[in-house]
Design an enzyme around this catalytic site. Structure first.
Site, PDB file in Angstrom:
ATOM      1  N   HIS A  92      57.553  29.428  13.659  1.00  0.00           N
ATOM      2  CA  HIS A  92      58.737  28.582  13.860  1.00  0.00           C
ATOM      3  C   HIS A  92      59.822  29.038  12.895  1.00  0.00           C
ATOM      4  CE1 HIS A  92      56.922  25.793  16.641  1.00  0.00           C
ATOM      5  NE2 HIS A  92      55.894  25.611  15.830  1.00  0.00           N
TER       6      HIS A  92
ATOM      7  N   HIS B 216      40.634  24.970  17.987  1.00  0.00           N
ATOM      8  CA  HIS B 216      40.984  24.361  16.682  1.00  0.00           C
ATOM      9  C   HIS B 216      40.320  23.016  16.401  1.00  0.00           C
ATOM     10  CE1 HIS B 216      43.864  22.540  19.383  1.00  0.00           C
ATOM     11  NE2 HIS B 216      44.741  23.529  19.329  1.00  0.00           N
TER      12      HIS B 216
ATOM     13  N   ASP C 109      47.598  25.094  26.142  1.00  0.00           N
ATOM     14  CA  ASP C 109      47.673  24.842  24.693  1.00  0.00           C
ATOM     15  C   ASP C 109      49.093  24.503  24.238  1.00  0.00           C
ATOM     16  OD1 ASP C 109      46.439  24.656  22.119  1.00  0.00           O
ATOM     17  OD2 ASP C 109      47.539  26.458  21.579  1.00  0.00           O
TER      18      ASP C 109
ATOM     19  N   ASP D 292      45.439  30.459  15.321  1.00  0.00           N
ATOM     20  CA  ASP D 292      46.448  29.575  15.930  1.00  0.00           C
ATOM     21  C   ASP D 292      47.830  29.888  15.331  1.00  0.00           C
ATOM     22  OD1 ASP D 292      47.652  27.704  17.545  1.00  0.00           O
ATOM     23  OD2 ASP D 292      46.694  25.958  16.618  1.00  0.00           O
TER      24      ASP D 292
HETATM   25 ZN   LIG Z   1      46.508  23.757  20.371  1.00  0.00          ZN
HETATM   26 ZN   LIG Z   2      47.659  26.943  19.618  1.00  0.00          ZN
END
Ligand SMILES: [Zn+2]
Ligand SMILES: [Zn+2]
Length: 429
Positions: free
Chosen positions: A315, A238, A158, A311
């Site tokens: 950041h 997702h 991912d 998810d």
């Molecule tokens: Zn992803």
């Molecule tokens: Zn992800």
């Protein structure tokens, strides 16, 4: 948020108790003794028990998020297992799976052991997902079997799509042999063509490069075909487009080893929201159109999409303050999850709250093979207590993640987590 050790006897009083496994709601009480479920229903509190008033609250299983990024090792300035665990508690999550795109990636048995050992020190259950390929380069398959023995619960590159279909086939064959799902971030790299948002009239108007829906759906279709041919479990992460939903729906009818997930942000926002150029809405795959959003909601209602995941992708402020083209993809999502999805699914779309709870508790656990009967007498308490009708504004004060890259800041949310109980601890949010 206060996190305390559970008292010897804790009595959750006068709540609506919803058991997602038995699909049953009752009014009553739960007694937790020494951190374990001791009784449920029309029971009395023992002398000296700590009483928690649950009037007008729903008591249910702890939420389970099978798709998070906690950035440890390598980017502890964004998130650690400890800070990520606090964000999870605030969101009602007692169990999460962490993706392997750390620095270095979780691509060997030692790195899996590192996460498993560090996770023991955190207040929640954390399960590592192993990388499919060495260094997530998309070329050489990792030692999946040895990594599974150390605790890898699934495999994914991912963050990076597995572009090579032959490697995808090998990965599915190996994972099928050891009975774990493959999770491929489905975006065809040449087709997405460095797009930074959904390709539409909005991207043209904003002058931002577009990433078309077919960049996702063509790779989802490819993955579904290969998974069926190898008879291996494929979990599609997702999902963002109507076209992907239609492919998954078609395959599920004939190939039950397909599962899929959707994020709160793809359910909540549309590409129109990007007119603010808020880089916190820059995610991969991108936020799509209202038509896609409606298809995702319908897919949750009819079972085409199995569960909701955040998810959660932290950041730094500096990175997200870059111009839209340069800012990294991803947003945090654990703390805002329930209030966001309860608003769009239950308040605005007439989904039953019991189904929403299933999508956050039992259905993700089933995909990963986790224990599903959490209210059995003697089970270690993993409980979330919800105020389903609370209206509240999500602010920076509600964030426990080390990062604050959330487009939900300032949004009116509906439904709020009050307590999370796990590992002998109780978090009062
Ligand atoms: Zn992803
Ligand atoms: Zn992800």
């Amino acid at each position: 948020m206060n996190i305390n050790k559970l008292s010897k006897n804790v009595f959750l009083k006068d709540g609506t108790i919803y058991d997602p496994l038995k699909k049953k709601s009752i009014k009553g009480n739960i007694l937790i003794t020494n951190g374990k479920i001791n009784g449920i229903g029309d029971i009395k509190a023992p002398n000296g028990a700590e009483i928690i008033d649950c009037t007008n609250l729903i008591i249910t299983y702890g939420f389970c998020d099978i798709h998070t990024h906690f950035r440890e090792p390598g980017r502890e300035d964004k998130e650690t297992l400890q800070t990520g665990a606090k964000a999870a508690l605030a969101g009602g999550f007692t169990r999460v799976c962490v993706m392997p795109n750390t620095i270095p990636p979780l691509d060997d048995p030692e790195s899996i052991r590192f996460i498993v050992e560090k996770a023991e020190e955190t207040p929640i259950y954390i399960h590592p997902i192993g990388a499919i390929t060495k260094d997530q380069q998309g070329k050489e398959i990792t030692e999946m079997s040895a990594m599974k023995s150390e605790g890898a619960i699934a495999f994914s590159d991912d963050g990076v799509p597995l572009q090579n279909a032959y490697v995808m086939r090998l990965a599915l064959e190996y994972a099928g042999m050891i009975d774990v799902p493959i999770i491929n971030h489905a975006e065809d790299i040449p087709l997405r063509n460095n797009g930074v948002m959904n390709e539409s009239e909005v991207s043209t108007k904003l002058g931002l490069s577009g990433n078309p829906d077919v960049a996702e759906s063509t790779m989802v279709q490819r993955d579904l075909q290969i998974a069926q041919s190898t008879n291996s479990a494929l979990h599609v992460p997702h999902v963002s487009t109507k076209k992907s939903v239609e492919s998954i729906r078609g395959y599920k009818a004939v190939f039950p080893k397909v599962t899929a997930e959707v994020t709160p942000h793809h359910l909540y926002f549309t590409d129109e929201a990007l007119t603010t150029y808020n880089t916190n809405l820059k995610v991969a795959p991108p936020i799509r159109t209202e038509n896609d959003r409606k298809a995702l909601i319908a897919a949750l209602c009819d079972g085409t999409i199995d569960c909701i995941v955040t998810d959660h992708a932290p950041h730094t402020i500096e990175e997200k303050e870059a111009p839209f083209d340069l800012a990294p993809f991803g947003m945090i999502g654990l703390e805002s999850c329930f209030g966001a999805v309860n608003k769009v699914l239950v308040k605005q779309s007439e989904m039953k709250i019991e189904l929403l709870i299933d999508l956050l508790t039992i259905k993700p656990r089933k995909i990963m093979g986790f224990e599903q009967n959490l209210f059995a007498k003697g089970s270690v308490a993993e409980i979330t207590i919800i105020d389903p009708k609370a209206s509240w504004t999500f602010t920076k004060d509600d964030i426990y993640s080390r990062s604050v890259n959330s487009p939900f800041i300032g949004e009116e949310l509906f439904g709020q987590i009050k307590y999370t109980i796990v590992k002998g601890l109780i978090a009062k949010i």
